[in-house]
Motif scaffolding. Structure first.
Motif, PDB file in Angstrom:
ATOM      1  N   LEU A   1       0.831  -1.231  -0.005  1.00 46.27           N
ATOM      2  CA  LEU A   1      -0.013   0.034   0.002  1.00 46.27           C
ATOM      3  C   LEU A   1       0.964   1.127  -0.061  1.00 46.27           C
ATOM      4  O   LEU A   1       1.826   1.356   0.815  1.00 46.27           O
ATOM      5  N   ARG A   2       0.719   2.271  -0.920  1.00 44.14           N
ATOM      6  CA  ARG A   2       1.548   3.220  -1.123  1.00 44.14           C
ATOM      7  C   ARG A   2       0.844   4.384  -1.191  1.00 44.14           C
ATOM      8  O   ARG A   2      -0.442   4.625  -1.552  1.00 44.14           O
ATOM      9  N   LEU A   3       1.383   5.457  -0.863  1.00 44.47           N
ATOM     10  CA  LEU A   3       0.776   7.020  -1.275  1.00 44.47           C
ATOM     11  C   LEU A   3       1.900   7.347  -2.151  1.00 44.47           C
ATOM     12  O   LEU A   3       3.073   7.473  -2.216  1.00 44.47           O
ATOM     13  N   LEU A   4       1.334   7.904  -3.423  1.00 47.27           N
ATOM     14  CA  LEU A   4       1.877   8.096  -4.596  1.00 47.27           C
ATOM     15  C   LEU A   4       1.836   9.733  -5.001  1.00 47.27           C
ATOM     16  O   LEU A   4       0.704  10.474  -4.899  1.00 47.27           O
ATOM     17  N   GLY A   5       2.879  10.392  -5.453  1.00 49.60           N
ATOM     18  CA  GLY A   5       2.775  11.516  -5.926  1.00 49.60           C
ATOM     19  C   GLY A   5       2.952  11.199  -7.652  1.00 49.60           C
ATOM     20  O   GLY A   5       3.749  10.852  -8.174  1.00 49.60           O
ATOM     21  N   VAL A   6       1.930  11.779  -8.421  1.00 49.29           N
ATOM     22  CA  VAL A   6       1.654  11.552  -9.897  1.00 49.29           C
ATOM     23  C   VAL A   6       2.223  12.770 -10.288  1.00 49.29           C
ATOM     24  O   VAL A   6       1.503  14.079 -10.309  1.00 49.29           O
ATOM     25  N   LEU A   7       3.320  12.862 -10.958  1.00 47.51           N
ATOM     26  CA  LEU A   7       4.039  14.340 -11.581  1.00 47.51           C
ATOM     27  C   LEU A   7       4.023  14.434 -12.842  1.00 47.51           C
ATOM     28  O   LEU A   7       5.031  13.871 -13.321  1.00 47.51           O
ATOM     29  N   PRO A   8       3.028  14.521 -13.930  1.00 46.59           N
ATOM     30  CA  PRO A   8       3.325  14.901 -15.198  1.00 46.59           C
ATOM     31  C   PRO A   8       4.210  15.757 -15.822  1.00 46.59           C
ATOM     32  O   PRO A   8       4.118  16.783 -14.885  1.00 46.59           O
ATOM     33  N   GLU A   9       4.631  15.758 -16.622  1.00 40.24           N
ATOM     34  CA  GLU A   9       5.613  16.766 -17.290  1.00 40.24           C
ATOM     35  C   GLU A   9       4.738  17.694 -18.169  1.00 40.24           C
ATOM     36  O   GLU A   9       3.978  17.117 -18.969  1.00 40.24           O
ATOM     37  N   ASP A  10       4.614  18.995 -18.021  1.00 35.69           N
ATOM     38  CA  ASP A  10       4.034  19.704 -18.898  1.00 35.69           C
ATOM     39  C   ASP A  10       4.465  19.768 -20.450  1.00 35.69           C
ATOM     40  O   ASP A  10       5.835  19.533 -20.656  1.00 35.69           O
ATOM     41  N   GLY A  11       3.607  19.680 -21.317  1.00 32.54           N
ATOM     42  CA  GLY A  11       3.694  19.794 -22.697  1.00 32.54           C
ATOM     43  C   GLY A  11       2.756  19.070 -23.439  1.00 32.54           C
ATOM     44  O   GLY A  11       1.694  18.406 -23.014  1.00 32.54           O
ATOM     45  N   GLY A  12       2.718  19.253 -24.900  1.00 30.39           N
ATOM     46  CA  GLY A  12       1.604  18.965 -25.621  1.00 30.39           C
ATOM     47  C   GLY A  12       1.311  20.100 -26.698  1.00 30.39           C
ATOM     48  O   GLY A  12       2.014  21.283 -26.743  1.00 30.39           O
ATOM     49  N   LYS A  13       0.559  19.648 -27.646  1.00 25.86           N
ATOM     50  CA  LYS A  13       0.138  20.700 -28.850  1.00 25.86           C
ATOM     51  C   LYS A  13      -1.286  20.346 -28.988  1.00 25.86           C
ATOM     52  O   LYS A  13      -1.787  19.405 -29.028  1.00 25.86           O
ATOM     53  N   VAL A  14      -1.834  21.416 -29.674  1.00 22.57           N
ATOM     54  CA  VAL A  14      -3.120  21.484 -30.184  1.00 22.57           C
ATOM     55  C   VAL A  14      -2.731  21.468 -31.929  1.00 22.57           C
ATOM     56  O   VAL A  14      -2.162  22.499 -32.363  1.00 22.57           O
ATOM     57  N   ASN A  15      -3.000  20.537 -32.583  1.00 20.11           N
ATOM     58  CA  ASN A  15      -2.610  20.744 -34.062  1.00 20.11           C
ATOM     59  C   ASN A  15      -3.349  21.829 -34.814  1.00 20.11           C
ATOM     60  O   ASN A  15      -4.644  22.118 -34.579  1.00 20.11           O
ATOM     61  N   GLY A  16      -2.552  22.774 -35.580  1.00 19.09           N
ATOM     62  CA  GLY A  16      -2.908  23.792 -36.365  1.00 19.09           C
ATOM     63  C   GLY A  16      -2.965  25.071 -35.519  1.00 19.09           C
ATOM     64  O   GLY A  16      -3.449  26.052 -36.105  1.00 19.09           O
ATOM     65  N   VAL A  17      -2.431  24.937 -34.155  1.00 18.12           N
ATOM     66  CA  VAL A  17      -2.616  26.348 -33.417  1.00 18.12           C
ATOM     67  C   VAL A  17      -1.184  26.557 -33.154  1.00 18.12           C
ATOM     68  O   VAL A  17      -0.428  25.963 -32.227  1.00 18.12           O
ATOM     69  N   PRO A  18      -0.463  27.488 -33.638  1.00 16.84           N
ATOM     70  CA  PRO A  18       0.761  27.555 -33.621  1.00 16.84           C
ATOM     71  C   PRO A  18       1.350  28.039 -32.322  1.00 16.84           C
ATOM     72  O   PRO A  18       0.389  28.966 -31.683  1.00 16.84           O
ATOM     73  N   GLY A  19       2.350  27.710 -31.489  1.00 12.76           N
ATOM     74  CA  GLY A  19       2.759  28.049 -30.395  1.00 12.76           C
ATOM     75  C   GLY A  19       1.826  27.543 -29.164  1.00 12.76           C
ATOM     76  O   GLY A  19       1.982  27.741 -27.973  1.00 12.76           O
ATOM     77  N   SER A  20       1.124  26.563 -29.328  1.00 15.56           N
ATOM     78  CA  SER A  20       0.233  25.977 -28.426  1.00 15.56           C
ATOM     79  C   SER A  20       0.967  24.906 -27.394  1.00 15.56           C
ATOM     80  O   SER A  20       2.026  24.181 -27.746  1.00 15.56           O
ATOM     81  N   ASP A  21       0.627  24.909 -26.326  1.00 14.77           N
ATOM     82  CA  ASP A  21       1.263  24.254 -24.958  1.00 14.77           C
ATOM     83  C   ASP A  21       0.136  23.761 -23.917  1.00 14.77           C
ATOM     84  O   ASP A  21      -0.935  24.306 -24.151  1.00 14.77           O
ATOM     85  N   LEU A  22       0.577  22.823 -23.327  1.00 13.99           N
ATOM     86  CA  LEU A  22      -0.308  22.311 -22.193  1.00 13.99           C
ATOM     87  C   LEU A  22       0.293  22.167 -21.025  1.00 13.99           C
ATOM     88  O   LEU A  22       1.385  21.661 -20.706  1.00 13.99           O
ATOM     89  N   ASP A  23      -0.428  22.225 -19.717  1.00 11.41           N
ATOM     90  CA  ASP A  23       0.189  22.182 -18.504  1.00 11.41           C
ATOM     91  C   ASP A  23      -0.776  21.291 -17.878  1.00 11.41           C
ATOM     92  O   ASP A  23      -1.968  21.066 -18.134  1.00 11.41           O
ATOM     93  N   TYR A  24      -0.318  20.343 -16.869  1.00 15.46           N
ATOM     94  CA  TYR A  24      -1.264  19.583 -16.195  1.00 15.46           C
ATOM     95  C   TYR A  24      -0.823  19.514 -14.617  1.00 15.46           C
ATOM     96  O   TYR A  24       0.452  19.724 -14.127  1.00 15.46           O
ATOM     97  N   SER A  25      -1.958  19.266 -13.636  1.00 14.60           N
ATOM     98  CA  SER A  25      -1.857  19.313 -12.366  1.00 14.60           C
ATOM     99  C   SER A  25      -1.302  18.029 -11.917  1.00 14.60           C
ATOM    100  O   SER A  25      -1.344  17.150 -12.512  1.00 14.60           O
TER     101      SER A  25
END
Length: 227
Positions: A50-74
């Motif tokens: 039984l563990r307590l987890l910290g789930v830490l996504p790396e920010d990044g991504g794109k929306v196709n056709g949208v220049p300079g798009s990026d994404l952040d995640y909590s």
């Protein structure tokens, strides 16, 4: 006292004195009494944590056709159960089970959107592990395997609709157990998932597609129990 009785009285102690050394030698040379060997108790191949987890996504991504798009995640902190089966003292397979919620925010040219939406993840991960056994109670291990992440309970916020697709990914792992006794121990575990799901999103009535570069680190601490 008769002469016969006197002879017997003298003969008995004399016989004892003569026989005693031989009897003692026989006792000393006799094989030791049989002692049954201690029963061999085999370890169970099953283990849970039984563990307590910290789930830490790396920010990044794109929306196709949208220049300079990026994404952040909590980030997220959640409880998790894992089940391990030992094939040998060194080789084992581990399956982790848990769910984790995350917000998805616009970044880069999408920063003005703020929170695009949110989703829950069910990321069962199966790894093949090698456990090092030469360090006593300290038992480090490394592993590698596969992950299949299911996205559910998705909700759009700044977007009109959001659909993150379920996807496969790879996993790497390192950690250790410190065993207090034959059954109980303390665990520290770190995993890296390589996870890049595609998504469909509709913003201001415009349907768009994109890719979320999640690639989360999963850091856990918990309790180990070996059956």
């Amino acid at each position: 006292m008769s002469k016969a009785l006197q002879a017997i009285t003298v003969a008995i102690p004399a016989a004892f004195l003569i026989a005693a050394p031989a009897f003692a030698a026989d006792v000393a040379s006799a094989p030791p009494a049989y002692k049954a060997p201690a029963p061999v108790v085999e370890k169970s191949p099953w283990q849970i944590r039984l563990r307590l987890l910290g789930v830490l996504p790396e920010d990044g991504g794109k929306v196709n056709g949208v220049p300079g798009s990026d994404l952040d995640y909590s980030d997220s902190i959640v409880p998790e159960l894992d089940i391990t089966y030992y094939f040998t003292d060194n080789w084992a397979a581990e399956l982790i089970l848990g769910v984790t919620p995350h917000d998805i925010d616009g970044a880069g040219s999408l920063a003005g959107l703020g929170k695009i939406g949110e989703a829950w993840l069910l990321p069962p991960t199966l790894t093949l592990q090698y456990h090092f056994t030469e360090f006593g109670a300290f038992k480090p291990y490394v592993g590698a395997g596969v992950n299949y992440t299911i996205f559910f309970n998705q909700k759009a916020d700044a977007a009109d609709s959001l659909d993150v697709h379920d996807t496969w990914g790879w996993a790497l792992q390192a950690g250790f157990d410190y065993m207090i006794d034959a059954h109980w121990g303390f665990n520290v575990d770190v995993k890296k998932l390589f996870l890049k799901p595609d998504f469909d999103v509709t913003v201001a009535g415009t349907p768009l597609t994109g890719t979320a570069d999640l690639d989360p680190w999963i850091v856990g601490v918990g309790v180990t129990y070996r059956f």
